[in-house]
Design an enzyme around this catalytic site. Structure first.
Site, PDB file in Angstrom:
ATOM      1  N   GLU A  32       0.853  -1.196   0.000  1.00 49.80           N
ATOM      2  CA  GLU A  32       0.000   0.000   0.000  1.00 49.80           C
ATOM      3  C   GLU A  32       0.881   1.236   0.000  1.00 49.80           C
ATOM      4  O   GLU A  32       1.802   1.360   0.798  1.00 49.80           O
ATOM      5  CB  GLU A  32      -0.920  -0.014   1.227  1.00 49.80           C
ATOM      6  N   HIS A 444     -44.325  -5.771  11.777  1.00 51.42           N
ATOM      7  CA  HIS A 444     -45.099  -4.535  11.795  1.00 51.42           C
ATOM      8  C   HIS A 444     -44.813  -3.783  13.092  1.00 51.42           C
ATOM      9  O   HIS A 444     -44.732  -4.406  14.149  1.00 51.42           O
ATOM     10  CB  HIS A 444     -46.595  -4.856  11.713  1.00 51.42           C
TER      11      HIS A 444
HETATM   12  C1  FAD Z   1     -16.557  10.413  -2.136  1.00 45.93           C
HETATM   13  C2  FAD Z   1     -16.771   8.955  -2.457  1.00 45.93           C
HETATM   14  C3  FAD Z   1     -17.819   8.285  -1.876  1.00 45.93           C
HETATM   15  C4  FAD Z   1     -18.012   6.935  -2.141  1.00 45.93           C
HETATM   16  N1  FAD Z   1     -19.057   6.305  -1.537  1.00 45.93           N
HETATM   17  C5  FAD Z   1     -19.282   5.007  -1.788  1.00 45.93           C
HETATM   18  C6  FAD Z   1     -20.326   4.318  -1.136  1.00 45.93           C
HETATM   19  O1  FAD Z   1     -21.055   4.886  -0.323  1.00 45.93           O
HETATM   20  N2  FAD Z   1     -20.495   2.998  -1.412  1.00 45.93           N
HETATM   21  C7  FAD Z   1     -19.701   2.336  -2.312  1.00 45.93           C
HETATM   22  O2  FAD Z   1     -19.906   1.144  -2.534  1.00 45.93           O
HETATM   23  N3  FAD Z   1     -18.696   2.964  -2.944  1.00 45.93           N
HETATM   24  C8  FAD Z   1     -18.465   4.281  -2.696  1.00 45.93           C
HETATM   25  N4  FAD Z   1     -17.412   4.905  -3.315  1.00 45.93           N
HETATM   26  C9  FAD Z   1     -16.583   4.123  -4.264  1.00 45.93           C
HETATM   27  C10 FAD Z   1     -15.578   3.238  -3.509  1.00 45.93           C
HETATM   28  O3  FAD Z   1     -14.777   4.050  -2.689  1.00 45.93           O
HETATM   29  C11 FAD Z   1     -14.728   2.471  -4.502  1.00 45.93           C
HETATM   30  O4  FAD Z   1     -15.554   1.747  -5.374  1.00 45.93           O
HETATM   31  C12 FAD Z   1     -13.807   1.490  -3.788  1.00 45.93           C
HETATM   32  O5  FAD Z   1     -12.965   2.154  -2.884  1.00 45.93           O
HETATM   33  C13 FAD Z   1     -12.964   0.697  -4.798  1.00 45.93           C
HETATM   34  O6  FAD Z   1     -12.156  -0.195  -4.112  1.00 45.93           O
HETATM   35  P1  FAD Z   1     -10.772  -0.720  -4.707  1.00 45.93           P
HETATM   36  O7  FAD Z   1     -10.252  -1.668  -3.700  1.00 45.93           O
HETATM   37  O8  FAD Z   1     -10.968  -1.168  -6.091  1.00 45.93           O
HETATM   38  O9  FAD Z   1      -9.824   0.569  -4.798  1.00 45.93           O
HETATM   39  P2  FAD Z   1      -9.457   1.750  -3.808  1.00 45.93           P
HETATM   40  O10 FAD Z   1     -10.359   1.806  -2.648  1.00 45.93           O
HETATM   41  O11 FAD Z   1      -9.341   2.966  -4.662  1.00 45.93           O
HETATM   42  O12 FAD Z   1      -8.035   1.344  -3.252  1.00 45.93           O
HETATM   43  C14 FAD Z   1      -6.898   1.303  -4.052  1.00 45.93           C
HETATM   44  C15 FAD Z   1      -5.669   1.360  -3.169  1.00 45.93           C
HETATM   45  O13 FAD Z   1      -4.539   1.040  -3.946  1.00 45.93           O
HETATM   46  C16 FAD Z   1      -3.456   1.854  -3.553  1.00 45.93           C
HETATM   47  N5  FAD Z   1      -2.501   1.898  -4.669  1.00 45.93           N
HETATM   48  C17 FAD Z   1      -2.712   2.372  -5.919  1.00 45.93           C
HETATM   49  N6  FAD Z   1      -1.631   2.200  -6.684  1.00 45.93           N
HETATM   50  C18 FAD Z   1      -0.697   1.614  -5.918  1.00 45.93           C
HETATM   51  C19 FAD Z   1       0.633   1.165  -6.131  1.00 45.93           C
HETATM   52  N7  FAD Z   1       1.225   1.249  -7.340  1.00 45.93           N
HETATM   53  N8  FAD Z   1       1.308   0.619  -5.090  1.00 45.93           N
HETATM   54  C20 FAD Z   1       0.726   0.495  -3.876  1.00 45.93           C
HETATM   55  N9  FAD Z   1      -0.533   0.879  -3.612  1.00 45.93           N
HETATM   56  C21 FAD Z   1      -1.250   1.418  -4.614  1.00 45.93           C
HETATM   57  C22 FAD Z   1      -4.125   3.182  -3.250  1.00 45.93           C
HETATM   58  O14 FAD Z   1      -3.294   3.985  -2.434  1.00 45.93           O
HETATM   59  C23 FAD Z   1      -5.403   2.726  -2.560  1.00 45.93           C
HETATM   60  O15 FAD Z   1      -5.233   2.602  -1.178  1.00 45.93           O
HETATM   61  C24 FAD Z   1     -17.159   6.245  -3.036  1.00 45.93           C
HETATM   62  C25 FAD Z   1     -16.083   6.926  -3.623  1.00 45.93           C
HETATM   63  C26 FAD Z   1     -15.885   8.262  -3.341  1.00 45.93           C
HETATM   64  C27 FAD Z   1     -14.720   8.966  -3.961  1.00 45.93           C
END
Ligand code: FAD
Length: 465
Positions: A32, A444
């Site tokens: 991470e 209910h």
């Molecule tokens: C304001 C906001 C509100 C949201 N609300 C909701 C909600 O209510 N419900 C919902 O279902 N979804 C919501 N989402 C969407 C949700 O956050 C994402 O769909 C979800 O986080 C995706 O998960 P992920 O594991 O694919 O990636 P992410 O959560 O984006 O995690 C990716 C991780 O990879 C790390 N990373 C990237 N590249 C590298 C690298 N080269 N080396 C090491 N680490 C790296 C990043 O630092 C990050 O920590 C919201 C998004 C936003 C912006």
């Protein structure tokens, strides 16, 4: 040390994948790049936004509904710094929870930016420039997504902000202009409107909430307008002049004359884009599509053997729970099991007031597919619990196959819709008919009785309406 699996990214996709893999006996490491675990969702997405939505919804409820219920608190006021602290505390607890789970499951963690140098080999560059190389049989890319930007408009996270900046504004803007009437625009627009900002939302399309059932989106727009949000649909934000004290935003309606709107803060909420920077995918020849998403097969295999991808960085709805399901599925596949995600049953929730929750097909999708379907509807005005709770806005709509009665889609606009949609998701996962829901005894007085009544209405035999 050689691992069975290296997961890049600790968001909901990555951390859940790592835990499931560890449960199945795979020696697992997570890389991470951020100082805290949990990715977008826990740090700058789902969790902080829901903290602000929760606090401001209660604030508005105290101001507008308490007196009617005989509760005298005087006019509530806001201490924004304390509210932001409450939000940060919620984030902190959650990200520490992920750290605890990694330790509990004996998952190794590595801080730094990961680059895949070859299948099975990941180089990690930490903040202090030190490099470490990790080896594994399989690599899962779970690097998530980043804010989509508007050409020519620079986000400074102070006056022109993304969702990240909009979750931490130190002052309530007098005028907030939001570009994009999608989920994030509506949720954060609701937060700052409740805190006193005049909020205008500019949307390129002629409707809000693309992808949501049209009838639900139209009704939601009416309710949000009544609360004070202003919408400018079929309009485009051209340019922003940030040279003066207030921002001058050029808004161009389709076929009309451009106007200039003033704002203290502009929130760019036009969506998110997959994030693969620094991973070295081009050099390796890992295929991405026209939108930059890693191309995977149904088993999450990329075009290069041993490299997999899940979550926001691949196709599909950018939702935390979708990423989590994929994390579990790929871990199970890597452990030799039959991991699988049912993409037909992925709920979607907008946490405005009222909430908007859906699962399965919209009416537009069914019509377009030429499907024969029946509609059952039930308004919350006819639900006794909603009436005493003073939450009568909205309705439940169930779409069922005209011949088999199988539930094809459920759409709820109403208080607590996000919790209620779980029942619909379970019903659909089990292949339920509308009659199955209608014949299930619901407690209910509860709001989910409206779901049962909508299911009864599919056969035109609702009791309370
Ligand atoms: C304001 C906001 C509100 C949201 N609300 C909701 C909600 O209510 N419900 C919902 O279902 N979804 C919501 N989402 C969407 C949700 O956050 C994402 O769909 C979800 O986080 C995706 O998960 P992920 O594991 O694919 O990636 P992410 O959560 O984006 O995690 C990716 C991780 O990879 C790390 N990373 C990237 N590249 C590298 C690298 N080269 N080396 C090491 N680490 C790296 C990043 O630092 C990050 O920590 C919201 C998004 C936003 C912006």
């Amino acid at each position: 040390m050689a691992y069975d699996l290296i997961v890049i990214g600790s968001g909901p996709g990555g951390y859940v994948c790592a835990i499931r893999a560890a449960q199945l006996g795979l020696k697992t490491a997570v890389v991470e790049k951020w100082p805290t675990f949990g990715g977008t969702c826990l740090n700058i997405g789902c969790i902080p936004s829901k903290a602000m939505l929760n606090a401001t919804e209660l604030y508005e409820e105290a101001a507008e509904k308490f007196a009617e219920m005989g509760i005298k608190v005087g006019g509530p006021s806001v201490d924004l710094a304390a509210m932001l602290k409450y939000k940060d505390k919620g984030v902190d607890g959650n990200v520490k929870g992920v750290e605890y789970l990694f330790k509990k499951n004996k998952i190794d963690t590595s801080r730094g930016v990961a680059r895949i140098t070859a299948p099975g080999s990941v180089e990690v560059i930490s903040d202090d420039g030190k490099t470490q190389t990790l080896q594994a049989k399989a690599i899962v890319i779970a690097t998530g997504s980043d804010v989509a930007r508007l050409p020519g408009i620079a986000i400074d996270e102070k006056r022109i902000v993304s969702s990240t900046g909009a979750l931490s504004l130190s002052k309530v803007p007098q005028k907030l202009l939001i570009v994009g009437a999608g989920i994030i625009g509506l949720e954060l627009g609701s937060v700052w409107r409740r805190l006193g900002a005049a909020v205008t939302i500019v949307e390129f399309l002629d409707h809000i909430l693309p992808g949501i059932d049209g009838e639900v989106a139209r009704q939601a727009q009416r309710l949000l307008q009544k609360q004070g949000l202003t919408f400018k649909l079929s309009s485009k934000v051209g340019a922003i002049d940030a040279s003066g004290k207030s921002l001058k935003v050029k808004v161009e309606p389709a076929g009309g004359a451009a106007e200039t709107l003033e704002a203290d803060v502009v929130l760019v909420a036009i969506g998110r884009v997959p994030y693969t920077e620094g991973l070295g995918l081009d050099a390796l020849g890992v295929k991405t599509d026209e939108r930059g998403r890693v191309v995977v097969d149904p088993h999450y295999r990329s075009s290069l053997a041993g490299i997999y991808a899940i979550g926001d960085v691949i196709a599909g709805p950018m939702l935390a729970h979708k990423a989590e399901e994929e994390g579990v599925a790929v871990a199970e596949i890597l452990a030799g099991q039959a991991g699988h995600v049912n993409y037909a049953v992925i709920p979607n929730v907008v946490y405005t007031y009222p909430e908007i929750a859906s699962v399965g097909k919209t009416e537009e999708e069914l019509r377009q597919a030429g499907a024969a379907y029946r509609v059952g509807k039930f308004p919350f005005t006819a639900n006794p619990r909603a009436r005493v709770n003073l939450t009568t806005e909205g309705f439940v709509k169930i779409l069922a196959d005209a011949k088999t009665d199988r539930v094809l889609g459920v759409h709820i606009l109403g208080s607590d819709a996000g919790n209620m949609i779980a029942e619909a998701a379970i019903a659909m996962e089990f292949g339920a008919s509308a009659e199955d829901i209608a014949r299930t005894c619901h407690a209910h007085p509860t709001l989910p009785e409206a779901v049962k009544e909508a299911a009864l209405d599919v056969a035109k035999r609702a009791i309370n309406f």
